[in-house]
Motif scaffolding. Structure first.
Motif, PDB file in Angstrom:
ATOM      1  N   GLU A 177     -11.053  -5.605   5.989  1.00  0.00           N
ATOM      2  CA  GLU A 177     -11.529  -5.847   6.980  1.00  0.00           C
ATOM      3  C   GLU A 177     -10.509  -4.918   8.120  1.00  0.00           C
ATOM      4  O   GLU A 177     -11.054  -4.564   8.882  1.00  0.00           O
ATOM      5  N   THR A 178      -9.169  -5.797   7.924  1.00  0.00           N
ATOM      6  CA  THR A 178      -8.278  -5.451   8.871  1.00  0.00           C
ATOM      7  C   THR A 178      -7.456  -4.027   8.459  1.00  0.00           C
ATOM      8  O   THR A 178      -7.448  -3.498   8.738  1.00  0.00           O
ATOM      9  N   LEU A 179      -6.884  -3.879   7.208  1.00  0.00           N
ATOM     10  CA  LEU A 179      -6.177  -2.385   6.413  1.00  0.00           C
ATOM     11  C   LEU A 179      -6.989  -1.383   6.015  1.00  0.00           C
ATOM     12  O   LEU A 179      -7.063  -1.018   5.862  1.00  0.00           O
ATOM     13  N   ARG A 219       1.671   5.892  -5.215  1.00  0.00           N
ATOM     14  CA  ARG A 219       2.272   5.094  -3.894  1.00  0.00           C
ATOM     15  C   ARG A 219       0.690   4.716  -3.451  1.00  0.00           C
ATOM     16  O   ARG A 219       1.334   3.918  -2.690  1.00  0.00           O
ATOM     17  N   THR A 240      14.034  -4.285   9.153  1.00  0.00           N
ATOM     18  CA  THR A 240      12.724  -4.416   8.872  1.00  0.00           C
ATOM     19  C   THR A 240      11.753  -4.989   7.863  1.00  0.00           C
ATOM     20  O   THR A 240      10.738  -5.105   7.573  1.00  0.00           O
ATOM     21  N   ASN A 251       4.632 -14.996   4.012  1.00  0.00           N
ATOM     22  CA  ASN A 251       3.471 -15.649   4.328  1.00  0.00           C
ATOM     23  C   ASN A 251       1.973 -15.475   4.330  1.00  0.00           C
ATOM     24  O   ASN A 251       1.324 -16.853   4.455  1.00  0.00           O
ATOM     25  N   MET A 252       1.580 -14.008   3.842  1.00  0.00           N
ATOM     26  CA  MET A 252       0.372 -14.170   4.092  1.00  0.00           C
ATOM     27  C   MET A 252       0.205 -14.815   2.641  1.00  0.00           C
ATOM     28  O   MET A 252      -1.487 -15.287   2.793  1.00  0.00           O
ATOM     29  N   ASP A 269      -9.812 -10.530   4.380  1.00  0.00           N
ATOM     30  CA  ASP A 269      -9.342 -10.349   5.238  1.00  0.00           C
ATOM     31  C   ASP A 269      -8.603  -8.533   5.175  1.00  0.00           C
ATOM     32  O   ASP A 269      -8.357  -7.960   6.089  1.00  0.00           O
ATOM     33  N   LEU A 270      -7.678  -8.289   4.720  1.00  0.00           N
ATOM     34  CA  LEU A 270      -6.849  -7.244   4.035  1.00  0.00           C
ATOM     35  C   LEU A 270      -7.813  -6.011   3.357  1.00  0.00           C
ATOM     36  O   LEU A 270      -7.662  -5.028   4.395  1.00  0.00           O
ATOM     37  N   ILE A 315      11.933  -8.465   7.706  1.00  0.00           N
ATOM     38  CA  ILE A 315      10.454  -8.578   8.255  1.00  0.00           C
ATOM     39  C   ILE A 315       9.237  -8.464   7.358  1.00  0.00           C
ATOM     40  O   ILE A 315       8.860  -9.759   7.513  1.00  0.00           O
ATOM     41  N   MET A 316       9.605  -7.731   6.874  1.00  0.00           N
ATOM     42  CA  MET A 316       7.767  -7.194   6.010  1.00  0.00           C
ATOM     43  C   MET A 316       7.837  -8.371   5.032  1.00  0.00           C
ATOM     44  O   MET A 316       6.361  -8.874   4.933  1.00  0.00           O
ATOM     45  N   MET A 363       6.827 -11.891   6.173  1.00  0.00           N
ATOM     46  CA  MET A 363       5.424 -11.224   6.278  1.00  0.00           C
ATOM     47  C   MET A 363       4.672 -11.856   5.357  1.00  0.00           C
ATOM     48  O   MET A 363       3.450 -12.590   5.365  1.00  0.00           O
ATOM     49  N   LYS A 364       4.613 -10.578   4.715  1.00  0.00           N
ATOM     50  CA  LYS A 364       3.965 -10.356   2.810  1.00  0.00           C
ATOM     51  C   LYS A 364       4.278 -12.430   2.222  1.00  0.00           C
ATOM     52  O   LYS A 364       3.000 -12.846   1.699  1.00  0.00           O
ATOM     53  N   MET A 396       3.551  -2.305   0.127  1.00  0.00           N
ATOM     54  CA  MET A 396       3.578  -1.485   0.716  1.00  0.00           C
ATOM     55  C   MET A 396       2.631  -0.722   1.832  1.00  0.00           C
ATOM     56  O   MET A 396       1.806  -0.347   2.444  1.00  0.00           O
ATOM     57  N   ASP A 397       0.997  -2.069   1.876  1.00  0.00           N
ATOM     58  CA  ASP A 397       0.054  -1.791   3.031  1.00  0.00           C
ATOM     59  C   ASP A 397      -0.764  -0.548   1.469  1.00  0.00           C
ATOM     60  O   ASP A 397      -0.951   0.245   1.919  1.00  0.00           O
TER      61      ASP A 397
END
Lengths: 109, 264
Positions: B190-192, B83, B118, B128-129, B187-188, B121-122, B125-126, B159-160
């Motif tokens: 850096e950001t997450l 997970r 939700t 789009n990434m 970016d991932l 939308i997620m 978003m993914k 699941m980030d």
């Protein structure tokens, strides 16, 4: 775990403050509490204060998008305060900066 | 960000149909960094990846995750480890009977209590990434190999995950899309604060994104370190790989001739 606190500084303005970890395990609570207040607020201004919340995954961005969509549909206005740099970066990573441009209030944690 | 090793591989030996494919492989994967495992085709990279994600447990040696031996994980611990990770397999490994949107929603529906809206939308978003937001209702069979790979990455990101494993991200992609994926992986991180492990043989991409490189040859680690350290290596095999020099094709003429004989 995340807690919410509602205050109404004026009849036209409600503030919903969250305190705790805002992630995929708590996103449903943020969503539920916010959307409930949006229903009550109607076309008035809703401020979500995340100064004491920590957003650590993209589910929080998705919930904020959903709240924004709902508020706009009702003719209301959403203001996000206390957005930290990490959340701002997640919004940016999701290429949603423009959508949140007028929503995020400049001051950051 | 801290860079302690999140995963430690210690003296890993692996066997496939009686043949040894990994020999005493030892290295660490630091938290919040991009580790690139690289080497020529058939050097054992993908086998190593299968060990790291807990799909291949037979072998000798240890893989420690947060100091705990992955090989001794109970079924429950293995589930919770899985997970924490996201995996992009070489072919994308999408469900062919589902649209891209449904594919990406699967882990969110199975592992979270997020509302349908939700999750919707997620997934957008993914997609789009990875540059596929216009293809959310497409089926995998309607996409090119490169697009399927990007969709697979979107699902791995659903699941980030704390740790993202990516097998050959650039293969089958045009240079611009490949560069975009490299940027996304950085970016991932850096950001997450994601820990990213990339398996590749693409030199340019590896040196662009890696904080640490594990270079493998014939099942052994032949170089290990920061990109600059690997570049400065004087090892012949490392130089051969970096300079893209072909192997001299050595054959045993007797056994080659033997194999040509009609055995009937």
């Amino acid at each position: 775990m995340i807690k919410s606190l509602i205050s109404c500084p004026s009849p036209e303005h409600a503030v919903l403050e969250f305190n705790g970890l805002f992630d995929r395990s708590t996103a449903h609570k943020v969503r539920r509490d916010s959307l409930k207040l949006v229903q009550k607020q109607g076309s008035r201004e809703l401020e979500i204060d995340l100064t004491n919340a920590r957003c650590i995954d993209t589910s929080c961005v998705a919930v904020l998008v959903e709240i924004l969509n709902t508020v706009r549909k009702q003719g209301g206005k959403l203001k996000l305060t206390g957005i930290d740099d990490n959340t701002a970066r997640m919004i940016s990573l999701s290429q949603l900066d423009e959508i949140f441009e007028d929503v995020i209030v400049a001051e950051k944690k | 960000m801290p860079s302690a090793d999140l995963i430690e591989v210690r003296g890993l030996k692996s066997f496939y149909r009686g043949r040894q494919v990994l020999f005493d492989v030892t290295f660490g994967i630091p938290s919040h960094q991009v580790t690139v495992i690289m080497g020529a085709s058939g050097c054992g990279k993908t086998t190593l990846l299968r060990h790291l994600i807990g799909l291949k447990c037979t072998g000798q040696g240890q893989i420690l995750v947060d100091g705990e031996d992955l090989g001794s994980f109970s079924e429950g611990l293995l589930k919770s480890y899985r997970r924490r990770i996201g995996v992009l397999f070489q072919g994308g490994a999408l469900f062919n009977s589902m649209s891209l949107r449904e594919n990406i929603a699967v882990p969110l529906k199975v592992h979270t209590k997020l509302a349908d809206e939700t999750i919707r939308i997620m997934t957008v978003m993914k997609l789009n990434m990875v540059g596929l937001s216009d293809f959310s209702e497409f089926m995998p069979s309607q996409l090119s190999g490169g697009m399927r790979k990007r969709a697979g990455l979107a699902r791995a990101l659903a699941m980030d995950p704390e740790i993202l494993f990516v097998d050959e991200p650039s293969s089958g992609l045009d240079p611009i899309t490949a560069a975009g994926l490299d940027r996304l992986l950085l970016d991932l991180r850096e950001t997450l604060g994601m820990t990213v492990v990339v398996v590749t043989h693409e030199l340019e991409s590896a040196f662009k994104i890696a904080d640490r490189i594990v270079m493998m040859d014939k099942g052994r680690v032949m170089a290990l370190g920061a990109p600059d350290e690997v570049r400065r290596s004087t090892d012949e095999r490392v130089l051969q790989f970096l300079n893209r020099e072909a192997d001299t094709h050595m054959i045993n003429i007797d056994s080659y001739y033997e194999s040509l004989l009609d055995k009937e």
